[in-house]
Write a protein that holds these residues in place. Sequence first.
Motif, short mmCIF file in Angstrom:
data_model
loop_
_atom_site.label_atom_id
_atom_site.label_comp_id
_atom_site.label_asym_id
_atom_site.label_seq_id
_atom_site.Cartn_x
_atom_site.Cartn_y
_atom_site.Cartn_z
N PHE A 354 0.82 -1.21 0.00
CA PHE A 354 0.00 0.00 0.00
C PHE A 354 0.85 1.26 0.00
CE2 PHE A 354 -3.45 -2.41 2.63
CZ PHE A 354 -3.80 -3.14 1.52
N ASN A 355 1.83 1.32 0.89
CA ASN A 355 2.55 2.56 1.11
C ASN A 355 3.69 2.80 0.14
OD1 ASN A 355 1.47 1.82 4.17
ND2 ASN A 355 1.32 3.97 3.60
N THR A 356 4.32 1.74 -0.37
CA THR A 356 5.39 1.97 -1.35
C THR A 356 4.85 2.66 -2.60
OG1 THR A 356 6.87 0.25 -0.56
CG2 THR A 356 7.03 0.82 -2.88
N PRO A 357 3.77 2.19 -3.24
CA PRO A 357 3.27 2.94 -4.39
C PRO A 357 2.76 4.33 -4.02
CG PRO A 357 1.79 1.12 -3.86
CD PRO A 357 3.04 0.91 -3.06
N GLN A 358 2.22 4.48 -2.80
CA GLN A 358 1.78 5.81 -2.39
C GLN A 358 2.97 6.77 -2.34
OE1 GLN A 358 0.17 6.23 1.60
NE2 GLN A 358 -0.86 8.15 1.07
N ILE A 359 4.07 6.34 -1.73
CA ILE A 359 5.26 7.19 -1.66
C ILE A 359 5.77 7.51 -3.05
CG2 ILE A 359 7.69 7.22 -0.95
CD1 ILE A 359 6.81 5.58 1.53
N GLY A 364 6.08 11.80 -7.55
CA GLY A 364 6.07 12.09 -8.98
C GLY A 364 6.41 10.91 -9.86
N VAL A 365 6.37 9.70 -9.31
CA VAL A 365 6.68 8.50 -10.09
C VAL A 365 5.43 7.64 -10.13
CG1 VAL A 365 8.13 6.46 -10.27
CG2 VAL A 365 9.09 8.59 -9.38
N GLY A 366 4.85 7.47 -11.31
CA GLY A 366 3.63 6.69 -11.42
C GLY A 366 2.88 7.03 -12.68
N PRO A 367 1.59 6.68 -12.74
CA PRO A 367 0.78 6.98 -13.93
C PRO A 367 0.62 8.49 -14.11
CG PRO A 367 -0.29 5.34 -12.52
CD PRO A 367 0.84 5.93 -11.73
N ALA A 368 1.06 9.00 -15.23
CA ALA A 368 1.16 10.44 -15.43
C ALA A 368 -0.18 11.15 -15.24
CB ALA A 368 1.72 10.73 -16.82
N ASP A 377 3.82 17.15 -9.63
CA ASP A 377 4.75 17.28 -10.75
C ASP A 377 5.30 15.91 -11.15
OD1 ASP A 377 4.43 20.03 -10.78
OD2 ASP A 377 6.16 20.40 -9.48
N LEU A 378 5.27 15.62 -12.43
CA LEU A 378 5.71 14.31 -12.91
C LEU A 378 7.24 14.25 -12.97
CD1 LEU A 378 4.76 11.57 -14.09
CD2 LEU A 378 5.01 12.62 -16.36
N VAL A 379 7.82 13.25 -12.34
CA VAL A 379 9.24 12.97 -12.45
C VAL A 379 9.48 11.88 -13.48
CG1 VAL A 379 11.28 12.10 -11.20
CG2 VAL A 379 9.71 13.71 -10.08
N HIS A 380 8.65 10.85 -13.44
CA HIS A 380 8.80 9.77 -14.42
C HIS A 380 7.47 9.03 -14.54
CE1 HIS A 380 10.80 6.93 -16.98
NE2 HIS A 380 10.51 5.91 -16.18
#
Length: 694
Positions: A354-359, A364-368, A377-380
């Motif tokens: 749960f928390n790893t994808p939240q972090i 800024g890392v995830g589905p744009a 802000d999108l990082v990747h």
Amino acid sequence: MSISRRSFITGSAALTAAMAAAAAFAVSRPVPGTYGDAGPRRPVIDTDALDTATEYDYVVVGAGAGGVPMAVRLAEAGHSVLVLDAGPATTDPDVYEVPAFHLFASSDPEMSWDFWVRHYTDDRLHGSAFVRKRDGVLYPRASTLGGCTAHHALLMLAPENDDWDRLGRITGDPSWNALVMAEYQARVREWLPIETSPAAILAEDPTLARLVTAALVDAGQLAPPASAIDLNRGTIAGTLLDPNDPAAIEAYRQGVSLVPQSTRDGKRYGVRERLLEAAPGLQGRLAIQSDALVERIRFDTGGPRPRAVGLEVVVAPHQYGASPVRRTLTAAARDAARRTVTARHEVIVSGGAFNTPQIMMLSGVGPAAHLRAHGIDLVHDLPGVGGNLQDRYEMTVVTEFDRPFSVLAGKTYGAEGDPGMTEWRSGDPNALYRSNGLLVGIKQTVAGGSEHPELFLFGAPSNFTGYRPGFAADGIRGGDHFNWAVLRGYQKSMDGTVRLRSDDPTEPPAINFRYFDDGQSSAGTALDLRAMRDGIERARSVNATARRLRFGDAATDHEIYPGPAVTSADDIDAVIRRDAWGHHASCTMPMGADGDPRAVLDARFRVRGIDGLRVVDASVFPEIPALFPLMTIFAMSERAAATILDDRAGGGAGGRTGGRADDRDVGARTALSGDLGHDHDLDLDHDLRTDGTR
């Protein structure tokens, strides 16, 4: 069903073998000493490391099953490592340590994070456990040193060999295989003790002994022949005492076993103990910061690829919204408590499914599109972050007896004057509370499934029908219920999501497991329902056999859940769809092959498209492994440490080496300069105890 004399003799001999072996095992363990103030003392451990140092070689987010084994190995290799955890360093000692109290540990407000999750998108498909004002079903997690090893039921089953081989096939990395991973599983056993429930429980309670005997008789067709029983060693074909026997796993062996539990001398043992026992010998290299909620990962975006360089952390207790004792800080107080942490080499996130994808998404890392919708802000752009959520399906069959179990007579689960606590504290190897209550297990294959077992049933004197408010008190009330839990491993019909509710790091994410293909009919749903139905039918069959074996005691019982009226396949399936639950969330940051659009990580735990950032926890698996995942996660963490060290030494450029643990000097003792602080010391001689009681 009739019981032949041969079947009864076989079952009785097997039970005798089990009890004799377990008794011999128990009494061979040393009884722990009781030390007064003048007794041996351990060094104190600082858990406020950020008061004195904010820069480390490696920063590990999460002191749980994935983070701790790896962190210890990195520190042993000579690197400075900071382990951060959002929860407290100390919790109620009895609730934490006593194996019989694991339901209380799962509901201890000091360390609980109570998530409220959806099983379906459609509210109408949920059962009675769905709490509308919370918009979900209770899903307890633990936030403290040790993570969820601080509250789980202590059951320890090794993975199947194909769990590792399958990971190699999915990632395209042949070094992920059972032969290579056997080394890391052996490394886990260097520090992980495993025991079983005291055999005296069965000797003292004829009704419980009858239920265990019934399991042996009823599942006899799954087991080796009677000639395989070795009374001298207390085994059946070498596996009765230890279902983790590699030979049994290699042979896809089914049948009845005792249930291994992660205890040492009758006390819970998890990665909290691994961390705190290693720390005194690694002063200057292994640092701990508790009550530290990570807000986001810091990146250097000036190069060709973003690079993780540290974290923003707020140090204050019980900040997270899932905590039952949450303390909301003002903006000014948050600013005052915020720390900037620098990682010279890497940031490693081990916060769980749960928390790893939240972090990641907060950073800024995830589905744009999802991140932009929350103003982040999108990082990747990594579409797979927070998808692929998987779990087990679990159900129970509960019977109520006409009298309490005799072994529970007078036991009050920690209330003042509880004789059970007196026995446990004395170090008596036969004390009831040394057991997690799981007396017997049954491994079983599934029609239409793989060759190895995909069902596990385990029996306990308890009244448990899933996680809902008050589950701990309900579980022990009366002392006259017996519970067969049915666990469906390797499910084929779950593909859920973890998504942000906002850009606030203290707000838990929105979680939807999408059970049974979100309530739809599919081949995977049909297979999973059939498997669960088979498990329920097995539990009912064992109970029926137990009633026919009622020779030595007069206790009678009747089924109260799912209930005697639920008999047809359609009715059983309806109950499963409505009431099934899980407790092993995984797979939301999956490894995968190059070119796989859902792969978040490569086979070396590295976040794709970003330097200096890895994930090491249950979220890394593309498919949920094992019947119970903890030993798999421990071994994966041991491998992660070796892989990181291998990459640091320049051996991992090709991404295809196994990262053997002995490729580096993991016994290095080169201390870094600088004092890591002594402001929040813990006395390890008291095993992180507080003065609280329950």
